[in-house]
Design a protein around this motif. Structure first.
Motif, short mmCIF file in Angstrom:
data_model
loop_
_atom_site.label_atom_id
_atom_site.label_comp_id
_atom_site.label_asym_id
_atom_site.label_seq_id
_atom_site.Cartn_x
_atom_site.Cartn_y
_atom_site.Cartn_z
N GLY A 54 128.02 41.60 56.10
CA GLY A 54 127.44 41.85 57.42
C GLY A 54 125.94 41.80 57.47
N GLY A 55 125.31 41.63 56.30
CA GLY A 55 123.87 41.49 56.25
C GLY A 55 123.09 42.74 55.88
N ALA A 56 123.79 43.83 55.60
CA ALA A 56 123.08 45.03 55.16
C ALA A 56 122.54 44.80 53.75
CB ALA A 56 124.01 46.23 55.17
N THR A 57 121.33 45.29 53.50
CA THR A 57 120.67 45.05 52.22
C THR A 57 120.25 46.34 51.54
OG1 THR A 57 118.52 44.81 53.29
CG2 THR A 57 119.80 42.80 52.97
N ASN A 58 120.07 46.24 50.23
CA ASN A 58 119.56 47.36 49.46
C ASN A 58 118.72 46.77 48.33
OD1 ASN A 58 119.24 50.07 48.71
ND2 ASN A 58 120.83 49.87 47.15
N TYR A 59 117.56 47.38 48.08
CA TYR A 59 116.63 46.87 47.09
C TYR A 59 116.27 47.95 46.08
CZ TYR A 59 115.72 42.99 50.34
OH TYR A 59 115.84 41.90 51.16
N ALA A 60 115.95 47.53 44.88
CA ALA A 60 115.34 48.43 43.92
C ALA A 60 113.95 48.76 44.41
CB ALA A 60 115.27 47.75 42.55
N ASP A 61 113.51 49.99 44.14
CA ASP A 61 112.19 50.40 44.60
C ASP A 61 111.09 49.49 44.07
OD1 ASP A 61 112.86 54.00 44.49
OD2 ASP A 61 113.24 52.50 46.05
N SER A 62 111.28 48.98 42.87
CA SER A 62 110.24 48.19 42.21
C SER A 62 110.01 46.83 42.89
CB SER A 62 110.60 47.96 40.74
OG SER A 62 111.84 47.30 40.64
N VAL A 63 110.94 46.39 43.73
CA VAL A 63 110.80 45.07 44.36
C VAL A 63 110.67 45.14 45.87
CG1 VAL A 63 112.13 44.06 42.46
CG2 VAL A 63 113.27 44.56 44.64
N LYS A 64 110.80 46.33 46.42
CA LYS A 64 110.70 46.46 47.88
C LYS A 64 109.36 45.94 48.38
CE LYS A 64 113.87 50.33 48.63
NZ LYS A 64 113.99 51.78 48.96
#
Length: 115
Positions: A54-64
């Motif tokens: 559906g397009g929801a995303t999650n990132y590691a803090d180091s790459v945000k």
């Protein structure tokens, strides 16, 4: 048999950009989650970014703020745009797809950032 094929890795100077791609092929009904992980020498594999169907995303803090994940559901392909690369981003980057609650991994692509 599901296969994931990554491309786009390489050598880049700090501050530069790279775009990784991962295409899934085989008998695929639906891909729930696609994502990117990385493993640096001597370290455990870690999550970089994931995206749902559906397009929801999650990132590691180091790459945000520096990396952006996206996907083309029609092509069963996930992308990772990496900007402002740092030497600590150097690692083998692996694509992962979750299909019917089963994990599939690509073979990995090397990203090397020189200082």
């Amino acid at each position: 048999q599901v296969q994931l094929v990554e491309s786009g890795g390489g050598l880049v100077q700090a501050g530069g950009s790279l775009r990784l791609s991962c295409a899934a092929s085989g008998i695929i009904f639906s891909i729930n989650v696609m994502g990117w992980y990385r493993q640096a020498p001597g370290k455990q594999r870690e999550l970089v970014a994931v995206i749902t169907s559906g397009g929801a995303t999650n990132y590691a803090d180091s790459v945000k703020g520096r990396f952006t994940i996206s996907r083309d559901n029609a092509k069963n392909t996930v992308y990772l745009q990496m900007n402002s690369l740092k030497p600590e981003d150097t690692a083998v980057y692996y694509c992962k797809a979750v299909i019917v609650n089963r994990n599939y991994w690509g073979q990995g692509t090397q990203v090397t950032v020189s200082s």
